[in-house]
Design a protein around this motif. Structure first.
Motif, mmCIF file in Angstrom:
data_model
loop_
_atom_site.group_PDB
_atom_site.id
_atom_site.type_symbol
_atom_site.label_atom_id
_atom_site.label_comp_id
_atom_site.label_asym_id
_atom_site.label_seq_id
_atom_site.Cartn_x
_atom_site.Cartn_y
_atom_site.Cartn_z
ATOM 1 N N ASN A 118 0.812 -1.222 0.000
ATOM 2 C CA ASN A 118 0.000 0.000 0.000
ATOM 3 C C ASN A 118 0.843 1.268 0.000
ATOM 4 O O ASN A 118 0.373 2.329 0.432
ATOM 5 N N TRP B 299 2.071 1.406 -7.001
ATOM 6 C CA TRP B 299 1.622 1.073 -5.646
ATOM 7 C C TRP B 299 1.855 -0.419 -5.430
ATOM 8 O O TRP B 299 1.466 -1.229 -6.260
ATOM 9 N N GLY C 21 0.218 5.205 1.392
ATOM 10 C CA GLY C 21 -1.164 5.175 0.904
ATOM 11 C C GLY C 21 -2.122 5.590 2.010
ATOM 12 O O GLY C 21 -1.988 5.144 3.143
ATOM 13 N N ASP D 52 -6.212 5.907 3.512
ATOM 14 C CA ASP D 52 -7.266 4.879 3.617
ATOM 15 C C ASP D 52 -7.999 4.686 2.292
ATOM 16 O O ASP D 52 -8.327 3.565 1.919
ATOM 17 N N LYS E 147 -5.799 2.633 0.017
ATOM 18 C CA LYS E 147 -5.766 1.230 0.469
ATOM 19 C C LYS E 147 -7.028 0.505 0.033
ATOM 20 O O LYS E 147 -6.992 -0.643 -0.388
ATOM 21 N N SER F 163 -7.211 -2.636 -2.469
ATOM 22 C CA SER F 163 -7.770 -3.910 -2.004
ATOM 23 C C SER F 163 -8.887 -4.402 -2.920
ATOM 24 O O SER F 163 -9.194 -5.586 -2.941
ATOM 25 N N GLU G 225 -2.955 -5.693 7.478
ATOM 26 C CA GLU G 225 -3.078 -4.423 8.197
ATOM 27 C C GLU G 225 -4.454 -4.227 8.815
ATOM 28 O O GLU G 225 -4.585 -3.793 9.939
#
Length: 187
Positions: free
Chosen positions: A31, A47, A88, A90, A93, A97, A136
């Motif tokens: 991330n 990324w 990164g 939120d 991320k 994801s 995480e």
């Protein structure tokens, strides 16, 4: 200035140093926007989605126009240096994801995914199967330290290098989900 920039640079020197790092070391790059210097003066930016624990290859994502994503893989043996350019947030991320998230997991709200994860974890523990949360955000379940289950926590989201364990746990989860559907249908 030289000292400050060296802090964020991993000087691999010998290309096997990157490969010798542990998965926990590699996870610190996930991330984050990085610049990877590879052999033959190749450079890659993107990324970090993941680092393959076997080959140490780095999987990078770059966002293009109209929500398209370009994925590139830098082979672990070719990595010479990895520099972190940006952390990164939120939102990033979440975008990262979702890149490989199965279509069906996009149909679940974060609350529904959390409930599915907790229900499966409780069921596994009730059946004396050791399970932990990892990553995480704790979204991935790790079963007996050898298998992972990602959202939305079905048999297709299981992964393990041990085919026998993979097959057995997928069968267990399939049976568990079928029972859940019967319970929900009768409720």
């Amino acid at each position: 200035m030289q000292i400050a920039s060296r802090h964020n640079v991993l000087d691999v020197g010998n290309m096997n140093d990157w490969q010798r790092k542990s998965p926990l070391d590699w996870e610190t790059y996930v991330n984050k926007m990085v610049k990877v210097a590879a052999i033959e003066r190749h450079e890659y930016e993107g990324w970090v989605l993941t680092v393959d624990p076997v080959s140490a290859s780095i999987v990078l994502a770059t966002f293009l126009e109209n929500e398209k994503v370009s994925i590139s893989v830098v082979l672990g043996h070719a990595v010479q240096e990895v520099e972190i350019l940006k952390e990164g947030d939120d939102e990033m991320k979440q975008r990262l994801s979702c890149i490989f998230a199965p279509e069906e997991s996009k149909a679940y709200s974060p609350e529904e995914l959390e409930k599915r994860k907790n229900d499966l974890k409780t069921w596994l523990e009730t059946n004396h199967i050791p399970v932990t949360e990892q990553g995480e955000s704790g979204r991935t379940l790790c079963v007996a330290g050898v298998l992972t289950v990602d959202p939305p926590y079905g048999p297709e989201e299981c992964s393990s290098s041990n085919e026998i364990i993979l097959s057995r746990v997928q069968g267990l989860i399939q049976g568990y989900l079928e029972k859940q559907q019967l319970v929900d249908a009768n409720a």
